[in-house]
Design a protein around this motif. Structure first.
Motif, PDB file in Angstrom:
ATOM      1  N   ASN A  23      48.000 -44.298  27.557  1.00 31.88           N
ATOM      2  CA  ASN A  23      48.023 -44.752  29.274  1.00 31.88           C
ATOM      3  C   ASN A  23      49.801 -43.575  29.302  1.00 31.88           C
ATOM      4  O   ASN A  23      49.624 -42.654  30.491  1.00 31.88           O
ATOM      5  CB  ASN A  23      48.532 -45.529  30.156  1.00 31.88           C
ATOM      6  CG  ASN A  23      47.218 -46.318  30.098  1.00 31.88           C
ATOM      7  OD1 ASN A  23      46.183 -45.548  30.306  1.00 31.88           O
ATOM      8  ND2 ASN A  23      47.407 -47.549  30.291  1.00 31.88           N
ATOM      9  N   THR A  24      50.381 -43.851  28.631  1.00 31.76           N
ATOM     10  CA  THR A  24      52.007 -42.952  29.021  1.00 31.76           C
ATOM     11  C   THR A  24      51.734 -41.103  28.905  1.00 31.76           C
ATOM     12  O   THR A  24      52.400 -40.241  29.258  1.00 31.76           O
ATOM     13  CB  THR A  24      52.655 -43.353  27.919  1.00 31.76           C
ATOM     14  OG1 THR A  24      53.634 -44.819  28.652  1.00 31.76           O
ATOM     15  CG2 THR A  24      54.753 -42.356  28.539  1.00 31.76           C
TER      16      THR A  24
ATOM     17  N   GLU B 101      48.286 -32.531  31.926  1.00 27.06           N
ATOM     18  CA  GLU B 101      47.461 -31.834  32.061  1.00 27.06           C
ATOM     19  C   GLU B 101      46.888 -31.377  31.463  1.00 27.06           C
ATOM     20  O   GLU B 101      46.538 -31.545  30.007  1.00 27.06           O
ATOM     21  CB  GLU B 101      48.238 -30.455  32.857  1.00 27.06           C
ATOM     22  CG  GLU B 101      49.298 -30.751  33.828  1.00 27.06           C
ATOM     23  CD  GLU B 101      48.594 -31.723  35.294  1.00 27.06           C
ATOM     24  OE1 GLU B 101      47.828 -31.070  35.239  1.00 27.06           O
ATOM     25  OE2 GLU B 101      48.923 -32.158  35.632  1.00 27.06           O
TER      26      GLU B 101
ATOM     27  N   GLY C 137      49.566 -39.844  30.827  1.00 26.32           N
ATOM     28  CA  GLY C 137      50.154 -39.341  32.329  1.00 26.32           C
ATOM     29  C   GLY C 137      50.683 -38.025  32.250  1.00 26.32           C
ATOM     30  O   GLY C 137      51.155 -37.739  33.750  1.00 26.32           O
TER      31      GLY C 137
ATOM     32  N   THR D 238      38.771 -37.078  39.534  1.00 33.39           N
ATOM     33  CA  THR D 238      38.172 -37.140  40.168  1.00 33.39           C
ATOM     34  C   THR D 238      39.222 -35.899  42.063  1.00 33.39           C
ATOM     35  O   THR D 238      38.234 -35.279  42.337  1.00 33.39           O
ATOM     36  CB  THR D 238      39.006 -38.816  41.390  1.00 33.39           C
ATOM     37  OG1 THR D 238      38.051 -39.253  40.607  1.00 33.39           O
ATOM     38  CG2 THR D 238      38.638 -38.943  42.329  1.00 33.39           C
ATOM     39  N   PRO D 239      39.993 -35.265  41.998  1.00 32.41           N
ATOM     40  CA  PRO D 239      40.820 -34.793  42.444  1.00 32.41           C
ATOM     41  C   PRO D 239      39.707 -33.368  41.957  1.00 32.41           C
ATOM     42  O   PRO D 239      39.918 -32.402  42.879  1.00 32.41           O
ATOM     43  CB  PRO D 239      42.520 -34.479  42.658  1.00 32.41           C
ATOM     44  CG  PRO D 239      42.636 -35.707  41.687  1.00 32.41           C
ATOM     45  CD  PRO D 239      41.141 -36.200  41.064  1.00 32.41           C
TER      46      PRO D 239
ATOM     47  N   ASP E  93      37.866 -41.392  27.991  1.00 34.12           N
ATOM     48  CA  ASP E  93      39.060 -41.890  29.496  1.00 34.12           C
ATOM     49  C   ASP E  93      39.996 -41.251  29.290  1.00 34.12           C
ATOM     50  O   ASP E  93      40.683 -40.381  29.333  1.00 34.12           O
ATOM     51  CB  ASP E  93      39.281 -43.061  28.944  1.00 34.12           C
ATOM     52  CG  ASP E  93      38.393 -44.234  29.538  1.00 34.12           C
ATOM     53  OD1 ASP E  93      37.266 -43.678  30.436  1.00 34.12           O
ATOM     54  OD2 ASP E  93      38.217 -45.406  29.651  1.00 34.12           O
TER      55      ASP E  93
ATOM     56  N   PRO F 172      39.957 -38.258  31.872  1.00 30.55           N
ATOM     57  CA  PRO F 172      40.821 -39.398  33.244  1.00 30.55           C
ATOM     58  C   PRO F 172      40.367 -38.764  34.505  1.00 30.55           C
ATOM     59  O   PRO F 172      40.264 -37.965  34.640  1.00 30.55           O
ATOM     60  CB  PRO F 172      42.134 -39.083  33.065  1.00 30.55           C
ATOM     61  CG  PRO F 172      42.717 -38.341  31.201  1.00 30.55           C
ATOM     62  CD  PRO F 172      40.893 -37.318  31.167  1.00 30.55           C
ATOM     63  N   TRP F 173      40.234 -39.989  35.053  1.00 30.47           N
ATOM     64  CA  TRP F 173      39.342 -40.474  35.999  1.00 30.47           C
ATOM     65  C   TRP F 173      40.898 -39.663  37.199  1.00 30.47           C
ATOM     66  O   TRP F 173      40.670 -38.857  37.929  1.00 30.47           O
ATOM     67  CB  TRP F 173      38.650 -41.021  36.679  1.00 30.47           C
ATOM     68  CG  TRP F 173      37.398 -41.857  35.988  1.00 30.47           C
ATOM     69  CD1 TRP F 173      37.671 -42.383  35.171  1.00 30.47           C
ATOM     70  CD2 TRP F 173      36.393 -41.149  36.068  1.00 30.47           C
ATOM     71  NE1 TRP F 173      35.915 -42.468  35.104  1.00 30.47           N
ATOM     72  CE2 TRP F 173      35.262 -41.452  35.955  1.00 30.47           C
ATOM     73  CE3 TRP F 173      36.263 -40.061  37.080  1.00 30.47           C
ATOM     74  CZ2 TRP F 173      33.964 -41.568  35.531  1.00 30.47           C
ATOM     75  CZ3 TRP F 173      34.570 -39.236  37.943  1.00 30.47           C
ATOM     76  CH2 TRP F 173      33.711 -40.109  36.321  1.00 30.47           C
ATOM     77  N   SER F 174      42.097 -39.669  36.616  1.00 30.69           N
ATOM     78  CA  SER F 174      42.938 -39.348  37.751  1.00 30.69           C
ATOM     79  C   SER F 174      43.272 -37.975  38.119  1.00 30.69           C
ATOM     80  O   SER F 174      43.603 -37.805  38.562  1.00 30.69           O
ATOM     81  CB  SER F 174      44.518 -40.129  36.535  1.00 30.69           C
ATOM     82  OG  SER F 174      44.127 -40.033  35.721  1.00 30.69           O
ATOM     83  N   TYR F 175      42.500 -37.175  36.737  1.00 30.55           N
ATOM     84  CA  TYR F 175      42.691 -35.489  37.058  1.00 30.55           C
ATOM     85  C   TYR F 175      41.471 -35.593  37.188  1.00 30.55           C
ATOM     86  O   TYR F 175      40.850 -34.219  38.083  1.00 30.55           O
ATOM     87  CB  TYR F 175      43.271 -35.270  35.519  1.00 30.55           C
ATOM     88  CG  TYR F 175      44.893 -35.190  35.448  1.00 30.55           C
ATOM     89  CD1 TYR F 175      45.988 -35.602  35.069  1.00 30.55           C
ATOM     90  CD2 TYR F 175      44.569 -36.279  33.775  1.00 30.55           C
ATOM     91  CE1 TYR F 175      47.220 -35.522  35.057  1.00 30.55           C
ATOM     92  CE2 TYR F 175      45.878 -36.271  33.198  1.00 30.55           C
ATOM     93  CZ  TYR F 175      46.920 -36.128  34.424  1.00 30.55           C
ATOM     94  OH  TYR F 175      48.051 -35.904  33.812  1.00 30.55           O
TER      95      TYR F 175
END
Length: 158
Positions: A12-13, A19, A16, A128-129, A119, A123-126
């Motif tokens: 995760n780190t 990019e 996170g 989704t937007p 994942d 990653p969904w954090s990147y």
């Protein structure tokens, strides 16, 4: 890496602060795993094994079929990293994954490795937007994965 919690925190780190596309070889190295190309037939995509000579500080090494396209190699490396993170106790003398990412391990174990590999790479954090206004092909290029892998991630089955 001692336990699952430490390994997941490292993942995760690492993810996170990056990019897309995520550098999976860099992640493997951070986890103490060395990555090598191997001259294998099409029936074998990758393998993770305990290897005191070729392994990194964790003692593990990942081997991927050298003739595969880069996107395929990246998924294979992420899949083998997932086995290390989630299933280190099952690796034993090595886990070979065939071209369909089947290793002989239980199907739920392979599904877990595939899900964590997705994942890691997407990653969904990147993701989704970026979804609106982009095609699966555009997103696949951004994340350096196959269009098919991106379609699966997005729930699009062509």
């Amino acid at each position: 890496m001692a336990d699952l919690r430490d390994k997941l925190e490292t993942l995760n780190t690492y993810i996170g602060f990056r990019e897309p596309p995520i550098d999976v070889v860099g992640l493997a190295n951070l986890l103490g795993i060395k990555v090598y190309d191997a001259p294998w037939p099409e029936s074998v995509s990758g393998k993770i094994q305990k290897d005191e000579r070729k392994g990194g500080s964790s003692g593990f090494a990942i081997f991927v079929r050298e003739s595969d396209p880069e996107t395929r190699k990246r998924f294979t490396i992420a899949h083998e990293i997932a086995h290390y993170v989630l299933h280190e106790h099952l690796i034993g003398d090595g886990v070979f994954d065939d071209a369909m990412y089947r290793s002989g391990l239980a199907s739920n174990v392979e599904r877990q490795a595939n899900n964590l590999a997705a994942d890691i790479l997407m990653p969904w954090s990147y993701l989704t937007p970026m979804i609106n206004g982009k095609t699966a092909k555009d997103l696949a290029e951004t994340f350096n994965v196959s269009e098919q892998a991106m379609q699966v991630r997005l729930g699009i089955f062509a």
